[in-house]
Design an enzyme around this catalytic site. Structure first.
Site, PDB file in Angstrom:
ATOM      1  N   LYS A   1       0.826  -1.216   0.000  1.00  0.00           N
ATOM      2  CA  LYS A   1       0.000   0.000   0.000  1.00  0.00           C
ATOM      3  C   LYS A   1       0.860   1.265   0.000  1.00  0.00           C
ATOM      4  CE  LYS A   1      -4.323  -2.104   0.856  1.00  0.00           C
ATOM      5  NZ  LYS A   1      -5.334  -2.603   1.766  1.00  0.00           N
TER       6      LYS A   1
ATOM      7  N   ARG B   1      -3.181 -10.282   4.675  1.00  0.00           N
ATOM      8  CA  ARG B   1      -3.586 -10.317   3.252  1.00  0.00           C
ATOM      9  C   ARG B   1      -2.441  -9.733   2.434  1.00  0.00           C
ATOM     10  NH1 ARG B   1      -5.918  -7.142  -0.648  1.00  0.00           N
ATOM     11  NH2 ARG B   1      -7.513  -8.127  -1.942  1.00  0.00           N
TER      12      ARG B   1
END
Ligand code: HH2
Length: 282
Positions: free
Chosen positions: A227, A263
């Site tokens: 991210k 994840r």
């Protein structure tokens, strides 16, 4: 067949027995436009091969999604989403442990029929009024994630009174909603939603104070992999993604503070790092 879903529906073990801490969820985005791997898995054969590789590398489950929720993205039609994910699920749904990343009840229903055992809903059952009923009826696992606003606008100046308190109150309310809708509490996991309506500081504060979210009593999913906050703290204010070493550090820090399911896009490297972290933590 490694995966005996067809005979276990209705009698699945609690999610923390099925996905013990730490478990890795491998990301398989069957999209042209995901923020870090758009296009990589758009051909069914590539998605299938990558899903198989992720399980071989130690992922406990693969999360198959057809709709990007990156900042600025708009919604996708049901037909288009089904056309992306169904061919993949037809190949691997009975062979591998699969989660379906969708906010649409019809996509979840069709994925479950093909063998998906977990519904990963980034809207926490708010996106489609029929989603709770589909999950409850199937007796499967669900991940309820926090998101402030919608993907198209969520990164435009997100604000909280106190990000951890606000996310905690939201997850508590969605957990109660899910249980009242008939989803057994022991099938539910929660996710603070890294990057979904959050500044860099919000994202890191959520991990720093993750123990306040584990207090909700449900396993936590954390998706910090690649991210952009990770790229930004490394000095690129325009970063759209973050590099692998930073992703691993964030995953290990989240695990150490109580996360159960990580994840991730790069399964082997995260499995190795988390195996070492687990040996240290004991
Ligand atoms: N992040 C993304 C998508 N789904 N689901 C959960 N539970 N937690 C997350 O943090 C999460 C998620 C975004 O990442 P990715 O799937 O790689 O990108 P895109 O939405 O662009 O496909």
């Amino acid at each position: 067949m490694r995966h005996l879903l067809a005979v276990t529906v209705g009698r699945l073990p609690p999610i923390d027995a099925r996905l013990p801490r730490p478990s890795v969820m491998g990301v398989v985005n069957v999209t042209p436009d995901s923020f870090s791997d758009g296009g990589v898995n758009l051909r069914t054969e590539d998605a299938v091969a990558n899903a198989r590789r992720m399980i071989d590398e130690g992922a406990a489950i693969v999360d198959v999604g057809g709709e990007s929720t990156r900042p600025g993205s708009g919604p996708l039609s049901i037909e288009e989403e089904l056309a992306r994910v169904l061919p993949v699920l037809e190949e691997i749904g009975q062979e591998l442990p699969v989660s379906i990343d969708t906010a649409k009840a019809e996509v979840a229903r069709r994925a479950i029929a093909l063998g998906a055992e977990l519904v990963n809903d980034v809207t926490a059952l708010r996106g489609d009024p029929r989603m709770a009923e589909v999950v409850a009826g199937a007796g499967l696992y669900v991940c309820l994630m926090h998101m402030l606003g919608k993907p198209r606008t969520m990164q435009l100046d997100p604000r909280y009174d106190d990000v951890v308190d606000d996310v905690k109150a939201f997850l508590e309310e969605r957990l109660r909603f899910a249980v009242e809708a008939g989803i057994a509490e022991d099938r539910i996991c929660l996710d603070p939603g890294i990057g979904f309506g959050k500044t860099i500081e919000h994202n890191f504060e959520l991990i720093r104070r993750l123990d306040e979210l584990t207090a909700l009593g449900r396993p936590l999913v954390v998706g910090f992999s690649r991210k952009s906050s990770l790229g930004k703290i490394l000095g690129d204010p325009d970063a759209k993604t973050g590099p692998l070493p930073a992703s691993i550090a964030a995953a290990v820090a989240a695990y150490e503070r109580g996360a159960t399911i990580l994840r991730v896009h790069d399964v082997r490297e995260h499995v190795e790092a988390l195996t070492a972290a687990r040996a240290v933590v004991g």
